[in-house]
Design an enzyme around this catalytic site. Structure first.
Site, short mmCIF file in Angstrom:
data_model
loop_
_atom_site.label_atom_id
_atom_site.label_comp_id
_atom_site.label_asym_id
_atom_site.label_seq_id
_atom_site.Cartn_x
_atom_site.Cartn_y
_atom_site.Cartn_z
N GLU A 38 0.67 -1.28 0.11
CA GLU A 38 0.15 0.01 0.09
C GLU A 38 0.91 1.15 -0.10
O GLU A 38 0.35 2.22 -0.79
CB GLU A 38 -0.94 0.08 1.01
CG GLU A 38 -2.22 -0.70 1.25
CD GLU A 38 -3.08 -0.75 -0.32
OE1 GLU A 38 -2.92 0.37 -0.56
OE2 GLU A 38 -3.64 -1.80 -0.59
N THR A 44 2.34 5.37 -7.07
CA THR A 44 3.13 4.30 -7.84
C THR A 44 2.13 3.58 -8.80
O THR A 44 1.12 2.95 -8.13
CB THR A 44 4.31 3.70 -7.25
OG1 THR A 44 5.04 4.46 -6.76
CG2 THR A 44 4.98 3.00 -8.57
N LEU A 81 11.68 4.91 -7.21
CA LEU A 81 10.07 5.19 -6.99
C LEU A 81 9.64 6.40 -6.97
O LEU A 81 8.37 6.67 -6.99
CB LEU A 81 9.84 4.09 -5.81
CG LEU A 81 9.41 2.66 -5.98
CD1 LEU A 81 8.96 2.16 -4.67
CD2 LEU A 81 8.12 2.90 -7.16
N GLY A 82 10.54 7.35 -6.42
CA GLY A 82 9.89 8.66 -6.11
C GLY A 82 9.37 8.80 -4.81
O GLY A 82 9.36 8.12 -4.27
N TYR A 121 -6.74 6.62 3.92
CA TYR A 121 -6.91 5.60 2.59
C TYR A 121 -6.28 4.43 3.18
O TYR A 121 -6.62 3.32 3.25
CB TYR A 121 -6.44 6.33 1.37
CG TYR A 121 -6.29 5.13 0.29
CD1 TYR A 121 -7.40 4.62 -0.34
CD2 TYR A 121 -4.75 5.00 0.33
CE1 TYR A 121 -7.02 3.54 -1.00
CE2 TYR A 121 -4.65 3.59 -0.47
CZ TYR A 121 -5.75 3.13 -1.28
OH TYR A 121 -5.64 2.21 -2.19
N ASP A 139 -9.81 6.83 -2.63
CA ASP A 139 -8.80 7.33 -3.31
C ASP A 139 -9.19 7.97 -4.56
O ASP A 139 -10.34 8.24 -4.91
CB ASP A 139 -7.53 6.35 -3.52
CG ASP A 139 -8.09 5.29 -4.45
OD1 ASP A 139 -9.16 5.44 -4.95
OD2 ASP A 139 -7.11 4.49 -5.19
N THR A 309 5.03 16.57 -8.61
CA THR A 309 3.59 16.91 -8.64
C THR A 309 3.55 18.33 -8.51
O THR A 309 2.83 18.88 -9.26
CB THR A 309 3.00 16.44 -7.42
OG1 THR A 309 3.43 14.76 -7.43
CG2 THR A 309 1.50 16.36 -7.33
#
Ligand code: SF4
Length: 371
Positions: A38, A44, A81-82, A121, A139, A309
């Site tokens: 999760e 991702t 993965l950021g 979430y 989400d 983002t």
């Protein structure tokens, strides 16, 4: 509304039975594995996240193994993965479970919510997937499906909107099988009620879908504000001391900013990317290099871009060769001099890796980076 909710839940459950989507972490009830998946999937896509999930499970079979791992190793495994705060929080939460909870993953929604990096979430997802507790996930997929099917025009990024959607999601939840329901609504959003070109013609919910009937599919869900993006300009210095040409300085990003705890090359951030001449005359550069006339060679790369983002990063890399004695001592104290081989031990942001990969594929023709 209850009638419409019943219709929604019933058909969603039927749809998921007919459209199973096997994922590695769905075959398990191991809360540690589910939590890990999760966190990885927070920002991702499944295809990109799956190899990372396996890497982590193999490297750290238990949450205590993860807790005991060195921070740099965890960051290295996460590299690519950021959204690196996820890795830092993951590590901190693992330590908390190991130290405070005897290594046993919490089993109530309240306790799960206390873990660092776990928002509403993720808490609902873990509680339902690992323990079948009746908490509905909300989400981006869920907002889209609910707003379209029920025709809700309240902006999803407002307090009132969040509350309204959370209530509706909880109402629509299949209380006896929350795990299947939660997975179903997310899969439905990803595969059927997609952001662009949803598959309305073959949708089992079409008959009662408000957006479909009122032609508002493209409008929903509604957001009140647009994301503000800033643009930043990074001038990276690849400083290679003369006679140590296979080595280069790196530094760790310690500030509360993007890429915290990742490594990079010494950096000068400016309002625009610098030319070579501007770099040599820049006051920050002159604080790092005592005598710029002693520089043997400077070469600059093309510019690289990375879209985050909220930020667009532009980077340029300057390869600089000079005798080490002309580099200011205070600067080198904060940096590390490493070889190419040692680079594999450090996690770098994607933009730095793109540059390095380009170096290898171009056979060092563009730049004299002797690594
Ligand atoms: S009919 Fe279209 S908009 Fe409505 S739920 Fe189905 S896919 Fe989504």
């Amino acid at each position: 509304m209850p009638k419409q909710t019943n219709f929604f839940t019933k058909h969603l459950m039927e749809w998921t039975a007919a459209n199973p989507r096997p994922l590695p972490w769905k075959a398990t009830q191991n809360a540690y594995h589910i939590w890990l998946s999760e966190i990885i999937l927070q920002q991702t896509r499944v295809e990109q996240g799956t190899p990372y999930y396996h890497k982590f499970i193999n490297a750290y079979p238990s949450i205590t193994d993860l807790a005991n791992a060195p921070a740099d190793e965890v960051m290295r495994l996460w590299e690519g993965l950021g959204y690196y705060s996820r890795a830092r929080n993951l590590h901190a939460a693992a330590k908390y479970v190991a130290d405070e909870l005897n290594g046993i993953f919490p089993s109530t929604h309240e306790e799960i919510k206390k873990l660092k990096g776990v928002g509403p979430y993720t808490a609902a997802a873990i509680a339902s997937f690992a323990y079948n507790l009746p908490y509905s996930v909300v989400d981006g997929n869920v907002y889209r499906v609910l707003s379209r099917f029920f025709g809700i025009e309240t902006p999803i990024d407002t307090t009132i909107g969040k509350k309204e959607f959370a209530q509706l999601a909880q109402e629509a939840l299949h209380k006896k099988d929350p795990a299947t329901y939660n997975q179903a609504i997310m899969n439905f959003g990803a595969l059927q009620c997609k952001p662009a070109n949803p598959l309305c013609e073959v949708c089992p919910l079409q008959k009662k879908c408000v957006a479909f009937k009122t032609d508002k599919i493209g409008l929903l869900p509604i957001k009140s504000k647009k994301i503000k993006r800033t643009e930043r300009f990074f001038n990276y210095l690849l400083i290679q001391p003369l006679k140590k040409e296979n080595q280069v300085f790196i530094s760790k990003r310690l500030a509360k900013d993007i890429w915290q705890n990742l490594y990079e090359f010494p950096l000068i951030e400016t309002k625009e990317l610098l030319t070579q001449q501007e770099l040599l005359a820049h006051p920050s550069f002159n604080l790092l290099i005592n005598n710029t006339s002693k520089i043997k060679q400077v070469q600059s790369s093309k510019s690289y871009k990375q879209q985050l983002t909220h930020q667009k990063i532009n980077a340029q890399f300057f390869v600089i060769t000079l005798p080490q004695k002309y580099i200011s001592a205070s600067a080198t104290k904060q940096w590390q001099l490493i070889t190419k081989k040692e680079m594999d031990n450090y996690a770098f942001p994607r933009i730095v890796n793109s540059f390095l990969e380009n170096q290898h594929t171009s056979g060092n023709k563009q730049l004299l980076l002797n690594l």
